[in-house]
Design a protein around this motif. Structure first.
Motif, PDB file in Angstrom:
ATOM      1  N   SER A 290       0.842  -1.250  -0.237  1.00 29.76           N
ATOM      2  CA  SER A 290       0.167  -0.220   0.136  1.00 29.76           C
ATOM      3  C   SER A 290       0.998   1.219  -0.182  1.00 29.76           C
ATOM      4  CB  SER A 290      -0.887  -0.205   1.082  1.00 29.76           C
ATOM      5  OG  SER A 290      -0.191  -0.031   2.255  1.00 29.76           O
ATOM      6  N   GLY A 291       2.174   1.134  -0.308  1.00 26.73           N
ATOM      7  CA  GLY A 291       3.061   2.178   0.230  1.00 26.73           C
ATOM      8  C   GLY A 291       3.656   2.778   1.392  1.00 26.73           C
ATOM      9  N   LYS A 292       3.191   2.043   2.550  1.00 24.08           N
ATOM     10  CA  LYS A 292       3.689   2.455   3.760  1.00 24.08           C
ATOM     11  C   LYS A 292       4.968   1.886   4.299  1.00 24.08           C
ATOM     12  CE  LYS A 292       2.052   2.126   8.620  1.00 24.08           C
ATOM     13  NZ  LYS A 292       0.984   1.574   9.521  1.00 24.08           N
ATOM     14  N   PRO A 293       5.976   2.983   4.694  1.00 22.41           N
ATOM     15  CA  PRO A 293       7.088   2.316   5.057  1.00 22.41           C
ATOM     16  C   PRO A 293       7.152   1.335   6.187  1.00 22.41           C
ATOM     17  CG  PRO A 293       7.267   4.809   5.021  1.00 22.41           C
ATOM     18  CD  PRO A 293       5.891   4.325   4.898  1.00 22.41           C
ATOM     19  N   LEU A 294       8.067   0.267   5.887  1.00 25.43           N
ATOM     20  CA  LEU A 294       8.255  -0.851   6.981  1.00 25.43           C
ATOM     21  C   LEU A 294       9.316  -0.601   7.788  1.00 25.43           C
ATOM     22  CD1 LEU A 294       7.445  -3.951   4.563  1.00 25.43           C
ATOM     23  CD2 LEU A 294       5.783  -2.552   6.076  1.00 25.43           C
ATOM     24  N   THR A 295       9.285  -0.387   9.134  1.00 28.80           N
ATOM     25  CA  THR A 295      10.390  -0.196  10.002  1.00 28.80           C
ATOM     26  C   THR A 295      10.669  -1.517  10.826  1.00 28.80           C
ATOM     27  OG1 THR A 295       8.776   0.608  11.664  1.00 28.80           O
ATOM     28  CG2 THR A 295      10.132   2.098  10.121  1.00 28.80           C
ATOM     29  N   ARG A 296       9.767  -2.240  10.949  1.00 32.06           N
ATOM     30  CA  ARG A 296       9.877  -3.569  11.773  1.00 32.06           C
ATOM     31  C   ARG A 296       9.829  -5.116  10.869  1.00 32.06           C
ATOM     32  NH1 ARG A 296      11.230  -0.181  14.500  1.00 32.06           N
ATOM     33  NH2 ARG A 296      10.633   0.378  16.640  1.00 32.06           N
ATOM     34  N   VAL A 297      10.576  -5.940  11.400  1.00 33.39           N
ATOM     35  CA  VAL A 297      10.524  -7.198  10.846  1.00 33.39           C
ATOM     36  C   VAL A 297       9.197  -7.918  10.913  1.00 33.39           C
ATOM     37  CG1 VAL A 297      11.558  -9.674  10.679  1.00 33.39           C
ATOM     38  CG2 VAL A 297      12.980  -7.586  11.129  1.00 33.39           C
ATOM     39  N   SER A 298       8.464  -7.661  12.089  1.00 34.58           N
ATOM     40  CA  SER A 298       7.143  -8.157  12.352  1.00 34.58           C
ATOM     41  C   SER A 298       6.000  -7.734  11.111  1.00 34.58           C
ATOM     42  CB  SER A 298       6.708  -7.910  13.637  1.00 34.58           C
ATOM     43  OG  SER A 298       6.681  -6.323  13.924  1.00 34.58           O
ATOM     44  N   GLN A 299       6.394  -6.463  10.542  1.00 37.51           N
ATOM     45  CA  GLN A 299       5.389  -5.724   9.455  1.00 37.51           C
ATOM     46  C   GLN A 299       5.456  -6.557   8.362  1.00 37.51           C
ATOM     47  OE1 GLN A 299       6.583  -1.666   9.611  1.00 37.51           O
ATOM     48  NE2 GLN A 299       5.554  -1.138  11.831  1.00 37.51           N
ATOM     49  N   ALA A 300       6.571  -7.296   8.116  1.00 42.33           N
ATOM     50  CA  ALA A 300       6.702  -7.815   6.862  1.00 42.33           C
ATOM     51  C   ALA A 300       6.234  -9.576   7.006  1.00 42.33           C
ATOM     52  CB  ALA A 300       8.101  -7.901   6.179  1.00 42.33           C
ATOM     53  N   MET A 301       5.023  -9.779   6.638  1.00 39.29           N
ATOM     54  CA  MET A 301       4.775 -11.178   6.598  1.00 39.29           C
ATOM     55  C   MET A 301       5.484 -11.904   5.879  1.00 39.29           C
ATOM     56  SD  MET A 301       2.773 -10.999   9.025  1.00 39.29           S
ATOM     57  CE  MET A 301       1.968 -12.458   9.186  1.00 39.29           C
ATOM     58  N   ASP A 302       5.610 -13.303   5.809  1.00 41.54           N
ATOM     59  CA  ASP A 302       6.240 -14.328   5.296  1.00 41.54           C
ATOM     60  C   ASP A 302       5.538 -14.483   3.954  1.00 41.54           C
ATOM     61  OD1 ASP A 302       7.977 -16.183   4.146  1.00 41.54           O
ATOM     62  OD2 ASP A 302       7.696 -17.586   5.399  1.00 41.54           O
ATOM     63  N   GLY A 303       6.230 -14.008   2.780  1.00 37.52           N
ATOM     64  CA  GLY A 303       5.604 -14.066   1.418  1.00 37.52           C
ATOM     65  C   GLY A 303       4.718 -13.045   1.043  1.00 37.52           C
ATOM     66  N   ALA A 304       4.894 -11.877   1.941  1.00 40.74           N
ATOM     67  CA  ALA A 304       3.934 -10.873   1.513  1.00 40.74           C
ATOM     68  C   ALA A 304       4.881  -9.756   0.466  1.00 40.74           C
ATOM     69  CB  ALA A 304       3.804  -9.715   2.712  1.00 40.74           C
ATOM     70  N   ALA A 305       3.993  -9.431  -0.268  1.00 40.96           N
ATOM     71  CA  ALA A 305       4.555  -8.502  -1.527  1.00 40.96           C
ATOM     72  C   ALA A 305       4.985  -7.232  -1.006  1.00 40.96           C
ATOM     73  CB  ALA A 305       3.555  -8.416  -2.732  1.00 40.96           C
ATOM     74  N   ILE A 306       6.211  -6.733  -1.391  1.00 38.42           N
ATOM     75  CA  ILE A 306       6.814  -5.372  -0.975  1.00 38.42           C
ATOM     76  C   ILE A 306       7.198  -4.781  -1.571  1.00 38.42           C
ATOM     77  CG2 ILE A 306       7.430  -6.447   1.546  1.00 38.42           C
ATOM     78  CD1 ILE A 306      10.033  -6.603   0.926  1.00 38.42           C
ATOM     79  N   GLU A 307       7.746  -3.352  -1.655  1.00 44.58           N
ATOM     80  CA  GLU A 307       8.368  -2.405  -2.703  1.00 44.58           C
ATOM     81  C   GLU A 307       9.753  -2.021  -2.073  1.00 44.58           C
ATOM     82  OE1 GLU A 307       6.761   1.339  -3.998  1.00 44.58           O
ATOM     83  OE2 GLU A 307       6.312   0.098  -5.786  1.00 44.58           O
ATOM     84  N   ILE A 308      10.722  -1.961  -2.833  1.00 41.13           N
ATOM     85  CA  ILE A 308      11.958  -1.336  -2.266  1.00 41.13           C
ATOM     86  C   ILE A 308      12.446  -0.361  -3.160  1.00 41.13           C
ATOM     87  CG2 ILE A 308      14.456  -1.956  -1.789  1.00 41.13           C
ATOM     88  CD1 ILE A 308      13.722  -4.826  -1.639  1.00 41.13           C
ATOM     89  N   GLU A 309      12.611   0.806  -2.534  1.00 44.12           N
ATOM     90  CA  GLU A 309      12.898   2.173  -3.375  1.00 44.12           C
ATOM     91  C   GLU A 309      14.269   2.409  -3.206  1.00 44.12           C
ATOM     92  OE1 GLU A 309      11.859   6.877  -3.306  1.00 44.12           O
ATOM     93  OE2 GLU A 309      10.839   5.541  -1.824  1.00 44.12           O
ATOM     94  N   PHE A 310      15.057   2.714  -4.278  1.00 44.98           N
ATOM     95  CA  PHE A 310      16.565   2.876  -4.418  1.00 44.98           C
ATOM     96  C   PHE A 310      16.426   4.476  -4.884  1.00 44.98           C
ATOM     97  CE2 PHE A 310      16.423  -1.599  -4.920  1.00 44.98           C
ATOM     98  CZ  PHE A 310      17.119  -2.034  -3.840  1.00 44.98           C
ATOM     99  N   GLN A 311      17.901   4.626  -4.967  1.00 50.74           N
ATOM    100  CA  GLN A 311      18.087   6.210  -5.442  1.00 50.74           C
ATOM    101  C   GLN A 311      17.420   6.565  -6.896  1.00 50.74           C
ATOM    102  OE1 GLN A 311      22.239   7.058  -5.616  1.00 50.74           O
ATOM    103  NE2 GLN A 311      21.980   9.078  -6.590  1.00 50.74           N
ATOM    104  N   ASP A 312      17.334   5.444  -7.707  1.00 50.67           N
ATOM    105  CA  ASP A 312      17.159   5.563  -8.994  1.00 50.67           C
ATOM    106  C   ASP A 312      15.741   4.857  -9.663  1.00 50.67           C
ATOM    107  OD1 ASP A 312      18.313   3.191  -8.823  1.00 50.67           O
ATOM    108  OD2 ASP A 312      19.676   3.384 -10.310  1.00 50.67           O
TER     109      ASP A 312
END
Length: 609
Positions: free
Chosen positions: A543-565
């Motif tokens: 949903s675009g919310k930053p994740l700051t804890r391991v507990s917020q990333a469920m096993d197998g969940a889809a995430i998005e990683i933002e880099f500089q470019d």
């Protein structure tokens, strides 16, 4: 023209080969190839007329020396010239010549013995030098006879009287063929050297100095001088190690070369170093010195016939024992040493014999002392028995006499005691009466003195109370004034200290607030863009919310990683939790400390953050 066959003795085969002769295996004979000059081979040509040669024969060379300087227009070959020289040398020295030489180098090859011999003057400078050879056929005959007669072997440094025949060969040059050795000269030269050193030591009065020392009473420590790895040393150590392992005698080894140039000097240095002194003279911790070496040739042992080494042994303050070679061997060291043994094994046997002798003497002395002690002990027991019987009889007699005398003394003591008791009782009654009278008199006097003493005490107490009251009043004023002054000074010091502490506290709080604000500005300045530029990334949920804890990333969940470019989609896989980064913990700790130091500044900083 056919080949010309030669009659070449075996000892001359190398010379013939050097001049160009070849060996015919079929006829087993040396020959001169067709076309070569025959003049160099004249001594080996068969009987008959000598072929004519373009070179002149040796007699013409000897009789007409000018012809060498003026050759014919065509000239002669080098082999022809050297062949003429070879024949001239052979013609001039047909018979052998007895010559004195000193061996410089020696090597054997295929049964032949090749030597380099020289002559030196009294200062050691070389006057002449030449190569020499003893061919196998000659060596097998003369060398064993020489060794049997002298006990010496050919080696560098030995001086010989040899019979030589000069030989010049075109390819190998000048050399000497040795066909006989005089053993008497070698023996005489070795003995003459010993006689010279012996006479010098005798003239100095030290030849028998070591022999005159008293022999060791026993052996506890022995210095052994021997060549490294010698067979004699091994025989010696086989017994010496057994004695040392039982703590009977300690052996110290000084190893050195025993033959060759410079060997005597090395032995002296090794001996002096082991003795712990520069001159070899003085007190040493050793009972004796043993110089040992296994058997060898006479010329090998001749290196020990050295004046410096012999003089050192003469000057030593402890006995020297030698065991060098075999029974028939004798060196100058054997002559000047305190005790000479034939072999190293006999040296250690002599040491063991002396130790056994002392042990036997100790055993005999111990047995004698034990016997004397036993006899003395028995005699003392007998005498003690007699004394005991006499004492018992005398004691019984005195006891009986004492009992008789004690009865009479006891009756007299009882009478005297009864009289003393009666006298004491009478004196006690008289003394008690006198004491009672004295006490009554003193009591009456005291009763009369009490009122006067009571009045005097009362007056004195009143005066002391008045004086004390006055002094207390004055002292009270002084104490109060001093207390007021001390309190004033204390208030002043406390105020100054409080001002100083307040100033310091304010400065510390302001400094902490400034540091905190700088740190806060540094923290707030590290926005997401700068963080991404330093190589970090931001992990967001689908949903675009930053994740700051391991507990917020469920096993197998889809995430998005933002880099500089740009951004990348990924899927999570749960692993073990990690600890909070050390830098983050430090920042939070700094925030808490700054908040405690300056609450207002901390609240504003948290609001900005």
């Amino acid at each position: 023209m056919a080949n010309t066959f030669l009659t070449v003795p075996f000892k001359d085969k190398d010379a013939a080969k050097g001049l160009g002769a070849r060996w015919d295996a079929a006829q087993r004979q040396w020959f001169v190839p067709d076309g070569r000059e025959l003049a160099p081979f004249a001594v080996w040509l068969p009987a008959g007329p000598v072929p004519v040669s373009t070179s002149r024969d040796v007699l013409s060379i000897v009789n007409e020396p000018a012809a060498l300087a003026a050759p014919s227009q065509k000239g002669v070959s080098l082999s022809s010239l050297l062949g003429d020289v070879s024949r001239a040398v052979a013609q001039a020295c047909k018979a052998g010549v007895w010559t004195l030489v000193e061996v410089v180098e020696l090597r054997a090859n295929g049964g032949h013995v090749y030597l380099e011999v020289s002559e030196r003057d009294a200062h050691g400078a070389v006057l002449a030098k030449a190569r020499a050879v003893i061919w196998q056929s000659t060596a097998s005959a003369i060398l064993p006879a020489f060794e049997r007669a002298t006990g010496a072997q050919l080696a560098p440094g030995i001086k010989l009287l040899v019979r030589v025949r000069p030989v010049f060969k075109a390819q190998y040059g000048f050399s000497l063929d040795i066909d006989a050795i005089d053993p008497a000269y070698t023996l005489g030269e070795l003995e003459a050297r010993k006689r010279e050193i012996r006479a010098r030591l005798q003239a100095e009065g030290v030849f028998a100095a070591n022999k005159q020392l008293p022999p060791p009473w026993d052996f506890h420590a022995v210095l052994v001088v021997a060549p490294t790895g010698g067979a004699g040393l091994g025989d010696f150590q086989a017994e010496a190690d057994r004695l040392q392992s039982h703590g009977i005698c300690c052996f110290t080894y000084a190893l050195s070369r025993f033959q060759g140039e410079g060997a005597p000097a090395e032995i002296r240095h090794a001996l002096q170093a082991a003795l712990g002194q520069g001159t070899g003279i003085g007190a040493t911790p050793f009972d004796a010195v043993a110089i040992i070496r296994g058997g060898g040739a006479v010329n090998d042992l001749a290196w020990l016939n050295d004046y410096g080494l012999a003089r050192l042994i003469c000057d030593l303050p402890i006995p020297v024992m030698t065991g060098i070679g075999h029974e028939r061997d004798s060196t100058l060291l054997d002559e000047v040493a305190h005790t000479r043994y034939d072999t190293p094994s006999k040296v250690i046997a002599g040491i063991e014999q002396r130790i056994h002798q002392r042990v036997g003497e100790v055993k005999a002395n111990f047995a004698q002392v034990s016997n004397l002690a036993a006899r003395a002990s028995q005699a003392a027991k007998d005498q003690a028995g007699k004394f005991e019987m006499t004492v018992r009889l005398e004691a019984l007699r005195h006891l009986a006499q004492g009992k008789q005398g004690a009865s009479g003394h006891l009756a007299a003591i009882r009478m005297d005691a009864m009289q003393g008791v009666r006298k004491a009782a009478e004196q006690s009654r008289d003394a008690l009466q006198a004491v009672k009278m004295a006490v009554a008199s003193q009591l009456a006097d005291a009763r009369g003195d009490v009122p006067a003493l009571w009045s005097q005490i009362a007056m004195g107490s009143a005066h002391a109370l008045r004086t004390a009251a006055k002094e207390n009043a004055a002292l009270k004023d002084t104490v109060l004034e001093r207390a007021r002054q001390e309190a004033s000074r204390a208030r002043q010091s406390s105020g100054d200290a409080l001002d100083t502490i307040s100033d310091s506290a304010r400065r510390l709080v302001c400094s902490a607030a400034a540091d905190f604000q700088a740190l806060l500005r540094e923290i707030t300045g590290q926005g997401p863009e700068k963080t991404l530029q330093r190589g970090f990334a931001i992990v967001r949920s689908q949903s675009g919310k930053p994740l700051t804890r391991v507990s917020q990333a469920m096993d197998g969940a889809a995430i998005e990683i933002e880099f500089q470019d740009g951004r990348v989609a990924a899927t999570t896989k749960k692993t073990s939790l990690r600890k909070k980064p050390h830098g983050e913990r430090n920042i939070q700790t700094s925030l808490r400390r700054a908040a405690a130091a300056c609450p207002d500044t901390a609240r504003s900083a948290r609001a900005q953050h």
